[in-house]
Design a protein around this motif. Structure first.
Motif, PDB file in Angstrom:
ATOM      1  N   GLU A  80      -0.739  -0.143  17.311  1.00 59.54           N
ATOM      2  CA  GLU A  80       0.320   0.766  16.903  1.00 59.54           C
ATOM      3  C   GLU A  80      -0.244   1.750  15.891  1.00 59.54           C
ATOM      4  N   ILE A  81      -0.080   3.041  16.175  1.00 63.97           N
ATOM      5  CA  ILE A  81      -0.529   4.070  15.251  1.00 63.97           C
ATOM      6  C   ILE A  81       0.699   4.689  14.594  1.00 63.97           C
ATOM      7  N   SER A  82       0.755   4.603  13.289  1.00 65.41           N
ATOM      8  CA  SER A  82       1.916   5.092  12.545  1.00 65.41           C
ATOM      9  C   SER A  82       1.457   6.143  11.536  1.00 65.41           C
ATOM     10  N   CYS A  83       2.177   7.254  11.492  1.00 63.16           N
ATOM     11  CA  CYS A  83       1.860   8.334  10.544  1.00 63.16           C
ATOM     12  C   CYS A  83       2.893   8.325   9.436  1.00 63.16           C
ATOM     13  N   ARG A  84       2.418   8.262   8.209  1.00 61.70           N
ATOM     14  CA  ARG A  84       3.319   8.287   7.054  1.00 61.70           C
ATOM     15  C   ARG A  84       3.889   9.700   6.908  1.00 61.70           C
ATOM     16  N   LEU A  85       5.209   9.807   6.879  1.00 57.85           N
ATOM     17  CA  LEU A  85       5.860  11.101   6.795  1.00 57.85           C
ATOM     18  C   LEU A  85       6.169  11.500   5.352  1.00 57.85           C
ATOM     19  N   ARG A 115       8.861   1.509  13.173  1.00 56.72           N
ATOM     20  CA  ARG A 115       9.541   2.257  14.227  1.00 56.72           C
ATOM     21  C   ARG A 115      10.936   2.707  13.822  1.00 56.72           C
ATOM     22  N   ASP A 116      11.372   2.302  12.642  1.00 54.02           N
ATOM     23  CA  ASP A 116      12.669   2.739  12.114  1.00 54.02           C
ATOM     24  C   ASP A 116      12.443   4.024  11.317  1.00 54.02           C
ATOM     25  N   PRO A 117      12.959   5.167  11.784  1.00 53.25           N
ATOM     26  CA  PRO A 117      12.722   6.444  11.090  1.00 53.25           C
ATOM     27  C   PRO A 117      13.137   6.428   9.628  1.00 53.25           C
ATOM     28  N   ALA A 118      14.069   5.557   9.287  1.00 55.01           N
ATOM     29  CA  ALA A 118      14.535   5.502   7.901  1.00 55.01           C
ATOM     30  C   ALA A 118      13.444   5.052   6.938  1.00 55.01           C
ATOM     31  N   ASN A 119      12.380   4.426   7.463  1.00 55.61           N
ATOM     32  CA  ASN A 119      11.315   3.913   6.602  1.00 55.61           C
ATOM     33  C   ASN A 119      10.158   4.892   6.433  1.00 55.61           C
ATOM     34  N   GLY A 120      10.269   6.067   7.069  1.00 62.58           N
ATOM     35  CA  GLY A 120       9.318   7.120   6.776  1.00 62.58           C
ATOM     36  C   GLY A 120       8.049   7.147   7.594  1.00 62.58           C
ATOM     37  N   TYR A 121       8.119   6.728   8.859  1.00 60.80           N
ATOM     38  CA  TYR A 121       6.948   6.768   9.730  1.00 60.80           C
ATOM     39  C   TYR A 121       7.309   7.360  11.094  1.00 60.80           C
ATOM     40  N   GLU A 122       6.341   8.013  11.691  1.00 57.85           N
ATOM     41  CA  GLU A 122       6.389   8.341  13.111  1.00 57.85           C
ATOM     42  C   GLU A 122       5.370   7.421  13.760  1.00 57.85           C
ATOM     43  N   SER A 123       5.815   6.619  14.717  1.00 60.06           N
ATOM     44  CA  SER A 123       4.973   5.535  15.209  1.00 60.06           C
ATOM     45  C   SER A 123       4.896   5.552  16.724  1.00 60.06           C
ATOM     46  N   VAL A 124       3.702   5.248  17.253  1.00 57.14           N
ATOM     47  CA  VAL A 124       3.504   5.261  18.700  1.00 57.14           C
ATOM     48  C   VAL A 124       2.567   4.127  19.098  1.00 57.14           C
ATOM     49  N   PRO A 125       2.887   3.388  20.171  1.00 56.43           N
ATOM     50  CA  PRO A 125       2.000   2.314  20.623  1.00 56.43           C
ATOM     51  C   PRO A 125       0.894   2.847  21.523  1.00 56.43           C
ATOM     52  N   PHE A 126      -0.282   2.233  21.418  1.00 55.30           N
ATOM     53  CA  PHE A 126      -1.412   2.538  22.300  1.00 55.30           C
ATOM     54  C   PHE A 126      -1.697   1.302  23.148  1.00 55.30           C
ATOM     55  N   PRO A 127      -1.749   1.470  24.475  1.00 55.23           N
ATOM     56  CA  PRO A 127      -1.985   0.319  25.364  1.00 55.23           C
ATOM     57  C   PRO A 127      -3.449  -0.073  25.430  1.00 55.23           C
ATOM     58  N   LEU A 153       0.803  -1.224   0.000  1.00 55.17           N
ATOM     59  CA  LEU A 153       0.000   0.000   0.000  1.00 55.17           C
ATOM     60  C   LEU A 153       0.837   1.275   0.000  1.00 55.17           C
ATOM     61  N   GLU A 154       2.097   1.190   0.328  1.00 56.32           N
ATOM     62  CA  GLU A 154       2.915   2.391   0.506  1.00 56.32           C
ATOM     63  C   GLU A 154       2.875   3.366  -0.664  1.00 56.32           C
ATOM     64  N   PRO A 155       2.876   2.909  -1.918  1.00 58.21           N
ATOM     65  CA  PRO A 155       2.799   3.884  -3.015  1.00 58.21           C
ATOM     66  C   PRO A 155       1.506   4.703  -2.997  1.00 58.21           C
ATOM     67  N   ARG A 156       0.506   4.248  -2.247  1.00 60.40           N
ATOM     68  CA  ARG A 156      -0.790   4.934  -2.187  1.00 60.40           C
ATOM     69  C   ARG A 156      -1.013   5.634  -0.845  1.00 60.40           C
ATOM     70  N   LEU A 157       0.048   5.785  -0.066  1.00 58.30           N
ATOM     71  CA  LEU A 157      -0.052   6.452   1.232  1.00 58.30           C
ATOM     72  C   LEU A 157       0.525   7.862   1.118  1.00 58.30           C
ATOM     73  N   ALA A 158      -0.337   8.857   1.184  1.00 58.02           N
ATOM     74  CA  ALA A 158       0.114  10.248   1.141  1.00 58.02           C
ATOM     75  C   ALA A 158       0.702  10.634   2.492  1.00 58.02           C
ATOM     76  N   PRO A 159       1.559  11.657   2.538  1.00 56.74           N
ATOM     77  CA  PRO A 159       2.054  12.142   3.827  1.00 56.74           C
ATOM     78  C   PRO A 159       0.886  12.495   4.751  1.00 56.74           C
ATOM     79  N   GLY A 160       0.989  12.060   5.995  1.00 55.61           N
ATOM     80  CA  GLY A 160      -0.069  12.310   6.969  1.00 55.61           C
ATOM     81  C   GLY A 160      -1.048  11.167   7.122  1.00 55.61           C
ATOM     82  N   THR A 161      -0.963  10.152   6.245  1.00 64.42           N
ATOM     83  CA  THR A 161      -1.859   9.003   6.352  1.00 64.42           C
ATOM     84  C   THR A 161      -1.560   8.221   7.623  1.00 64.42           C
ATOM     85  N   LEU A 162      -2.618   7.833   8.338  1.00 63.66           N
ATOM     86  CA  LEU A 162      -2.471   7.033   9.544  1.00 63.66           C
ATOM     87  C   LEU A 162      -2.660   5.556   9.226  1.00 63.66           C
ATOM     88  N   VAL A 163      -1.790   4.741   9.824  1.00 64.79           N
ATOM     89  CA  VAL A 163      -1.876   3.290   9.702  1.00 64.79           C
ATOM     90  C   VAL A 163      -1.989   2.719  11.110  1.00 64.79           C
TER      91      VAL A 163
END
Length: 214
Positions: free
Chosen positions: A209-214, A191-203, A163-173
């Motif tokens: 895991e909520i990840s934002c496409r950068l 969780r690896d910044p090199a892959n283009g996400y800001e990611s945070v776990p929710f308990p 799906l990554e080619p169809r994920l615009a910046p700001g898309t939540l996964v």
């Protein structure tokens, strides 16, 4: 005037109550589990009666995120009986725009989910893609504005990469059941910044895991 959400619609509330009650019986149903040499279709057939649902708290989290993001297209990997789909579709309905594309391999679950979507009046905003998500989502032509990964855990990463080619910046996964060992490769990736996400776990129960496409 106070406005209530579609989750408060008696038809939706009753469907969720019924399915969560059914899901509590999962422990008594025989299931060999996923993995090993089983294909995705064999896993789906083995789990044809198993709900494996998102938690009520996780569902409300999804509803809130979709309401805030207002995506044109919500993509869900793993319909099962449609519990999480109801939360996503309710948010789309209340946004007044958008649709949910959800994927499932089990024909029995697809039939049951479609009946539920019709009974709750949400079938007009939900499209069920029958078959292997790695194939049915390959033909997705529009951007995925919000993604829920809740199918087979070892396929989270392949589906995301698809799906990554169809994920615009700001898309939540959102990825459910992140306490499972089989989700570790996916978590390492987002969780690896090199892959283009800001990611945070929710308990929430088994973890989301909520990840934002950068």
């Amino acid at each position: 005037m106070t406005q209530t959400s579609t989750l408060a619609d008696p038809r939706v509330a009753a469907a969720l109550d019924r399915m969560f009650a059914e899901a509590e019986r999962d422990d008594s149903r025989p299931y060999r589990g996923a993995g090993g040499t089983m294909t995705a279709q064999e896993q789906a057939d083995a789990a044809a009666e198993i709900y494996m649902p998102i938690s009520p708290e996780g569902g409300r989290l999804l509803y809130t995120l979709v309401r805030a993001a207002r995506p044109a297209t919500v993509v869900e990997f793993g319909t099962s009986f449609g519990i999480s789909t109801l939360y996503l579709a309710s948010a789309v309905r209340d946004n007044g725009t958008g649709r949910v594309l959800t994927t499932e391999l089990s024909k029995d679950k697809i039939a049951a989910a479609r009946r539920t979507f019709a009974e709750t009046g949400l079938d007009d905003v939900v499209t069920v893609l029958e078959g292997d998500a790695r194939e049915t989502l390959a033909g997705l032509s529009e951007p995925a504005g919000f993604v829920l990964l809740d199918g087979w855990k070892d396929l989270y990463l392949p589906v995301l990469r698809l799906l990554e080619p169809r994920l615009a910046p700001g898309t939540l996964v959102a990825a459910d059941d992140t306490t499972f060992d089989s989700v570790r490769p996916y978590l390492d990736y987002v969780r690896d910044p090199a892959n283009g996400y800001e990611s945070v776990p929710f308990p929430v129960e088994d973890g989301i895991e909520i990840s934002c496409r950068l």
